[in-house]
Design a protein around this motif. Structure first.
Motif, PDB file in Angstrom:
ATOM      1  N   THR A 629       0.827  -1.211   0.000  1.00 44.65           N
ATOM      2  CA  THR A 629       0.000   0.000   0.000  1.00 44.65           C
ATOM      3  C   THR A 629       0.858   1.256   0.000  1.00 44.65           C
ATOM      4  N   VAL A 630       2.117   1.118   0.391  1.00 47.24           N
ATOM      5  CA  VAL A 630       3.016   2.274   0.431  1.00 47.24           C
ATOM      6  C   VAL A 630       3.644   2.545  -0.932  1.00 47.24           C
ATOM      7  N   LEU A 631       3.776   1.515  -1.754  1.00 48.07           N
ATOM      8  CA  LEU A 631       4.434   1.683  -3.061  1.00 48.07           C
ATOM      9  C   LEU A 631       3.823   2.795  -3.916  1.00 48.07           C
ATOM     10  N   THR A 638       8.070  10.379  -5.549  1.00 45.91           N
ATOM     11  CA  THR A 638       9.201  10.481  -6.480  1.00 45.91           C
ATOM     12  C   THR A 638       8.860  11.401  -7.639  1.00 45.91           C
ATOM     13  N   LEU A 639       7.669  11.246  -8.190  1.00 50.84           N
ATOM     14  CA  LEU A 639       7.236  12.089  -9.306  1.00 50.84           C
ATOM     15  C   LEU A 639       7.083  13.540  -8.870  1.00 50.84           C
ATOM     16  N   ALA A 640       6.605  13.749  -7.658  1.00 43.65           N
ATOM     17  CA  ALA A 640       6.433  15.107  -7.145  1.00 43.65           C
ATOM     18  C   ALA A 640       7.777  15.825  -7.077  1.00 43.65           C
ATOM     19  N   GLN A 641       8.819  15.107  -6.615  1.00 54.61           N
ATOM     20  CA  GLN A 641      10.143  15.727  -6.542  1.00 54.61           C
ATOM     21  C   GLN A 641      10.693  15.991  -7.940  1.00 54.61           C
ATOM     22  N   ARG A 642      10.381  15.105  -8.888  1.00 56.78           N
ATOM     23  CA  ARG A 642      10.877  15.278 -10.249  1.00 56.78           C
ATOM     24  C   ARG A 642      10.251  16.485 -10.927  1.00 56.78           C
ATOM     25  N   TYR A 643       8.930  16.641 -10.761  1.00 54.02           N
ATOM     26  CA  TYR A 643       8.226  17.715 -11.481  1.00 54.02           C
ATOM     27  C   TYR A 643       8.115  19.017 -10.683  1.00 54.02           C
ATOM     28  N   SER A 644       8.370  18.935  -9.388  1.00 49.28           N
ATOM     29  CA  SER A 644       8.309  20.141  -8.577  1.00 49.28           C
ATOM     30  C   SER A 644       9.423  20.110  -7.526  1.00 49.28           C
ATOM     31  N   PRO A 645      10.686  20.176  -7.985  1.00 45.37           N
ATOM     32  CA  PRO A 645      11.836  19.991  -7.081  1.00 45.37           C
ATOM     33  C   PRO A 645      11.967  21.061  -6.002  1.00 45.37           C
ATOM     34  N   LEU A 646      11.395  22.221  -6.230  1.00 46.67           N
ATOM     35  CA  LEU A 646      11.498  23.268  -5.220  1.00 46.67           C
ATOM     36  C   LEU A 646      10.533  23.035  -4.055  1.00 46.67           C
ATOM     37  N   GLU A 650      13.721  14.505  -2.381  1.00 49.95           N
ATOM     38  CA  GLU A 650      13.688  13.131  -2.910  1.00 49.95           C
ATOM     39  C   GLU A 650      13.239  12.163  -1.813  1.00 49.95           C
ATOM     40  N   LEU A 651      12.189  11.424  -2.089  1.00 48.41           N
ATOM     41  CA  LEU A 651      11.644  10.498  -1.102  1.00 48.41           C
ATOM     42  C   LEU A 651      11.279   9.159  -1.743  1.00 48.41           C
ATOM     43  N   ASP A 652      12.209   8.633  -2.550  1.00 52.42           N
ATOM     44  CA  ASP A 652      11.967   7.299  -3.084  1.00 52.42           C
ATOM     45  C   ASP A 652      12.406   6.265  -2.049  1.00 52.42           C
ATOM     46  N   GLU A 653      12.229   4.998  -2.371  1.00 57.08           N
ATOM     47  CA  GLU A 653      12.499   3.943  -1.404  1.00 57.08           C
ATOM     48  C   GLU A 653      13.950   3.934  -0.948  1.00 57.08           C
ATOM     49  N   GLN A 654      14.897   4.101  -1.874  1.00 56.97           N
ATOM     50  CA  GLN A 654      16.308   4.055  -1.517  1.00 56.97           C
ATOM     51  C   GLN A 654      16.703   5.218  -0.624  1.00 56.97           C
ATOM     52  N   SER A 655      16.216   6.419  -0.950  1.00 51.43           N
ATOM     53  CA  SER A 655      16.562   7.574  -0.112  1.00 51.43           C
ATOM     54  C   SER A 655      15.955   7.448   1.279  1.00 51.43           C
ATOM     55  N   LEU A 656      14.766   6.835   1.375  1.00 49.46           N
ATOM     56  CA  LEU A 656      14.175   6.594   2.691  1.00 49.46           C
ATOM     57  C   LEU A 656      15.031   5.618   3.502  1.00 49.46           C
ATOM     58  N   LEU A 657      15.528   4.557   2.839  1.00 45.91           N
ATOM     59  CA  LEU A 657      16.384   3.599   3.533  1.00 45.91           C
ATOM     60  C   LEU A 657      17.706   4.234   3.951  1.00 45.91           C
ATOM     61  N   ASN A 658      18.228   5.133   3.104  1.00 39.77           N
ATOM     62  CA  ASN A 658      19.492   5.791   3.430  1.00 39.77           C
ATOM     63  C   ASN A 658      19.376   6.679   4.663  1.00 39.77           C
ATOM     64  N   GLU A 684       1.891   5.743   7.386  1.00 44.52           N
ATOM     65  CA  GLU A 684       1.815   6.923   8.252  1.00 44.52           C
ATOM     66  C   GLU A 684       3.203   7.494   8.512  1.00 44.52           C
ATOM     67  N   ALA A 685       4.171   6.612   8.743  1.00 50.09           N
ATOM     68  CA  ALA A 685       5.538   7.052   9.009  1.00 50.09           C
ATOM     69  C   ALA A 685       6.146   7.736   7.787  1.00 50.09           C
ATOM     70  N   VAL A 686       5.885   7.180   6.598  1.00 53.28           N
ATOM     71  CA  VAL A 686       6.411   7.781   5.374  1.00 53.28           C
ATOM     72  C   VAL A 686       5.783   9.152   5.140  1.00 53.28           C
ATOM     73  N   LEU A 687       4.469   9.244   5.325  1.00 54.67           N
ATOM     74  CA  LEU A 687       3.776  10.521   5.128  1.00 54.67           C
ATOM     75  C   LEU A 687       4.247  11.598   6.095  1.00 54.67           C
ATOM     76  N   SER A 688       4.782  11.172   7.229  1.00 57.61           N
ATOM     77  CA  SER A 688       5.261  12.150   8.208  1.00 57.61           C
ATOM     78  C   SER A 688       6.446  12.947   7.675  1.00 57.61           C
ATOM     79  N   GLN A 689       7.028  12.490   6.578  1.00 58.89           N
ATOM     80  CA  GLN A 689       8.122  13.239   5.961  1.00 58.89           C
ATOM     81  C   GLN A 689       7.622  14.505   5.266  1.00 58.89           C
TER      82      GLN A 689
END
Length: 808
Positions: A629-631, A638-646, A650-658, A684-689
């Motif tokens: 459900t999180v995917l 990820t798309l939001a950061q790509r099209y509206s970087p300001l 970046e909040l894709d899976e790898q950056s979250l793990l990092n 919920e935890a991801v959305l808290s970002q």
């Protein structure tokens, strides 16, 4: 006239104007012999050092040049190699090899009295040559602007080397004599070795002169020699030639064949460069060599057979044209030859760099700052740093220790040097350990293996030493002022091995062992079966997992003799097999748990949280039950950061793990069991970002669902690459003329129009065009198949519906 003579004056003029010059000259041109001798005779330089990558070549070049001067080695022509120094006050040219030049630079960074350093056959890219060149370049820059460097070879990667050295290139064209090439295709590539002996016999039948055969190693040389024994070669002498060979036999292989005889010299790549063998006009090239490949996981250097590069093949072929016109027989087709790599992989990229790291520390430089043509990887540096710490050469701050300086002064490989230095310090308490260390070094360096059990192998050499073993042993006994004992103190063998190979102390695990560096190895089928701990001196084989020789270990004796190897650590970690936390006080050697006792301290919340984080880092976000459900959320973010970087980071899976410790740790403090962790509200935890405003903005730019004209809310399927897709029944979008746009029109929406049975009918990103064109064909077919559903003639202006006609 040798080809090098034609560029001699130009080369000298260029050297006078530039601090460094690159010389490219083909095999047989005279660059290793005629050139340095001419420089000595002309007096252009007061003192020259020439670095040769191989001892055999260095010794023979020195001998040849001295004979040209009608002198003995040590007069105007000197030689410095391991255990052999012949120089004097009148020496003008020194032929040196291995780490001799590096050691001289370390002891005298100004290279007092030397005005030219020649790096011969630099294409071989030994780590010693790379290191020496780096230090020489720093000497030039810091102390000696007048010092000249000449880098030369037959097959240089000239453009790359020129860019690195920022120096001019002098090219010597042509070779002494032409060499024809004959390619010999193989029916079965795996049986290449069996093809060598017949090819030698063919060459002897077709050609005049003696034959030089290039093979990967001593084992293959022995095999071919035995195969040739079955042929009638009454007028032909077969002579092996390899590095680890008695000097008398080496000289016999190099010498001209007896009158009326031909010679077949079976050699490794020791004869590839700077070596002229009298009478050779035929080369047979197997196209193979032994390559040292360092296994970073096990810390083991493995010798594997690999194909040589095209540049090495050119070097080998050049041996046939040194004396007269020759011919080279290449095993394999022309196409196979052309597919080979252009140049061999440098040793610095495929080896244990602990010696290089030690050189850098002694030089007072960060290895990353040295002017190296190729820099080792970070993981190589980390592995070497860890090893030097285990050897007490570096402290915890990665600074060179007092013991590290002593180890360096021994002038041999750090492992063996540490063993010899420490053995001297332990001699009072462990009588005979210094002599035992010398015997172990000799066994390792002579590569004599009579038994996998080291005690047995050492005792065999103690009682009946081979000539090669004695040649390796005696210099060490002499240097440490020791004599051969009446009894070899093998009871201290586990301590001795641990001094050199602390990372290869091993603990039984199942049918094999696990090393102190964490790697797993296989147990020998007939040795150490009852041992819980062993000390391994030699590993190799597939993935470096085969134990060649070792002995059992007394942990109590190690603890008493080498307490520095043992560390204490309080550990809080999750045991995956038992699915519970372990909170222990451990005694370790590297990664080996020697002793573990339950900790008397209460589990710290921070430690437990860290353990959870490590588990999540290992398995990823898939560990959580609501991962699926999180995917979609991660894709939208990820798309939001790509099209509206300001607006979005970046909040894709790898950056979250990092950055998992930053955003997820607060949710883990109260979790005590694995099932509880898996049920954590990950979404919920991801959305808290995202703060509240960003969450609203995300839904506005990239909504989860879209309302179509029928009033239904349809989920949008987003993808990282490609358009977002909306799958909807065709009847529900009647009246919709323009395709909806997402993310301020930046992300196209692909409409997948479905039949009443939800089967795809049409993919379009232009509804207006679809209604006006292909819809007519769809309407005609669907009316007959689904007569109860609405199929208007003008869908662009018709009423949308999610019902059948009778209920509209």
């Amino acid at each position: 006239m040798l080809p090098i003579e034609s560029v001699y004056n130009s080369l000298i003029d260029t050297l006078k104007l530039h601090s460094c010059v690159l010389l490219q000259a083909p095999p047989g041109a005279g660059k290793s012999t005629w050139l340095p001798l001419k420089m000595v005779r002309d007096g252009h330089f007061k003192h020259i050092i020439m670095l040769e990558p191989r001892r055999l070549a260095a010794r023979n070049i020195a001998s040849f040049l001295a004979s040209q001067q009608q002198e003995s080695i040590g007069a105007s022509i000197g030689l410095r190699i391991r255990n052999e120094v012949k120089v004097s006050a009148e020496t003008r040219l020194e032929i040196v090899t291995e780490g001799v030049l590096t050691r001289r630079l370390q002891n005298d960074p100004e290279l007092t009295g030397v005005d030219l350093v020649i790096f011969d056959e630099f294409h071989e890219r030994s780590m010693a040559a790379d290191t020496a060149l780096a230090l020489a370049l720093e000497t030039q820059a810091a102390f000696r602007e007048d010092l000249k460097l000449l880098v030369m070879s037959a097959t240089l990667d000239t453009h790359r080397y020129q860019a690195f050295l920022e120096c001019p290139l002098v090219v010597c064209e042509g070779r002494s004599f032409p060499v024809d090439t004959i390619y010999t295709s193989l029916a079965n590539e795996t049986r290449w070795l069996d093809a060598i002996a017949p090819l030698i016999r063919q060459a002897l039948h077709e050609q005049d002169g003696s034959v030089l055969v290039f093979l990967p190693g001593q084992k293959e040389i022995t095999h071919v020699a035995q195969s040739l024994a079955g042929y009638e070669l009454s007028d032909t002498e077969v002579a092996p030639l390899y590095g680890n060979q008695d000097k008398r036999l080496q000289q016999a292989a190099i010498a001209p064949a007896k009158t009326g005889y031909r010679k077949v010299v079976l050699t490794t790549n020791v004869a590839e460069t700077s070596l002229t063998i009298e009478g050779i006009r035929v080369v047979i090239d197997s196209g193979k060599r032994k390559v040292a490949q360092f296994n970073l996981k096990s810390g083991v250097t493995e010798l594997v057979t690999a194909s040589i590069s095209r540049s090495s093949a050119v070097q080998r072929a050049g041996r046939a044209g040194r004396i007269e016109a020759g011919v080279v027989y290449r095993l394999g087709s022309r196409d196979q030859f052309e597919r080979r790599e252009g140049h061999d992989t440098p040793e610095i990229l495929s080896s244990d760099i602990s010696s290089l790291l030690l050189e850098a520390k002694v030089w007072g430089s960060d290895i990353r700052a040295l002017p190296l043509l190729d820099h080792p990887s970070e993981i190589q540096i980390q592995q070497a740093t860890q090893l030097l710490k285990m050897l007490e050469i570096l402290d915890n701050n990665e600074k060179l220790t007092t013991l590290g300086h002593k180890v360096y002064q021994f002038g041999t490989e750090p492992r063996l040097a540490h063993m010899l230095v420490k053995a001297q310090q332990l001699e009072t308490e462990y009588s005979g350990i210094s002599t035992l260390a010398c015997y172990l070094v000799a066994l390792i360096e002579s590569r004599i293996t009579s038994s996998p059990e080291l005690r047995v192998a050492l005792q065999a050499q103690f009682e009946r030493p081979t000539k090669l073993f004695s040649q390796q042993l005696m210099p060490w006994l002499k240097r440490l002022r020791l004599t051969k004992p009446h009894v070899l103190a093998t009871e201290h063998l586990d301590i001795t091995i641990a001094l050199a190979f602390p990372d290869r102390l091993a603990k039984r695990r199942g049918q094999g062992f696990v090393l102190a560096n964490g790697a797993g190895v296989n147990s020998h089928e007939s040795h150490w079966l009852g041992s819980d701990y062993i000390a391994i001196a030699s590993l190799g084989g597939h993935k470096g997992q085969r134990i060649f020789n070792a002995t059992d270990v007394s942990i109590e004796q190690l603890l008493q003799a080498l307490p520095y190897l043992f560390t204490k650590q309080s550990v809080c970690e999750f045991d995956e097999k038992k699915e519970r936390f372990l909170h222990e006080d451990r005694t370790l050697i590297g990664n080996l748990v020697i002793e573990a006792t339950p900790s008397s301290q209460k589990i710290d919340v921070a430690a437990r949280t860290q353990a959870w984080l490590m588990l999540i880092e290992k398995y990823g976000l898939k560990l959580f039950k609501d991962y699926d459900t999180v995917l979609p959320l991660l894709t939208r973010m990820t798309l939001a950061q790509r099209y509206s970087p300001l607006e979005f980071v970046e909040l894709d899976e790898q950056s979250l793990l990092n950055n998992i410790a930053t955003w997820l740790a607060p949710y883990l403090s109260d979790i005590k069991q694995l099932p509880q962790l898996k049920k954590l509200a990950l979404k919920e935890a991801v959305l808290s970002q995202l703060d509240w405003q960003q969450q609203q903005r995300l839904d506005a730019l990239l909504p989860k669902k879209i309302t179509v004209p029928s009033g239904s809310n349809i989920t949008i399927d987003y993808q990282i690459d490609g358009p977002a897709k909306l799958s909807v029944r065709m009847q529900e979008v009647y009246g919709l003329v323009e395709t909806p746009k997402l993310c301020n029109g930046q992300l196209p929406l692909l409409m997948e129009l479905l039949s009443p049975a939800r089967r795809p009918l049409q993919l379009t990103q232009d509804l207006r065009h679809f209604w006006q064109s292909s819809y007519k064909d769809v309407q005609k077919e669907m009316k007959g198949r689904y007569p109860k559903h609405f199929w208007p003639d003008d869908p662009a202006n018709a009423q949308a519906t999610n019902r059948v006609k009778s209920r509209m």
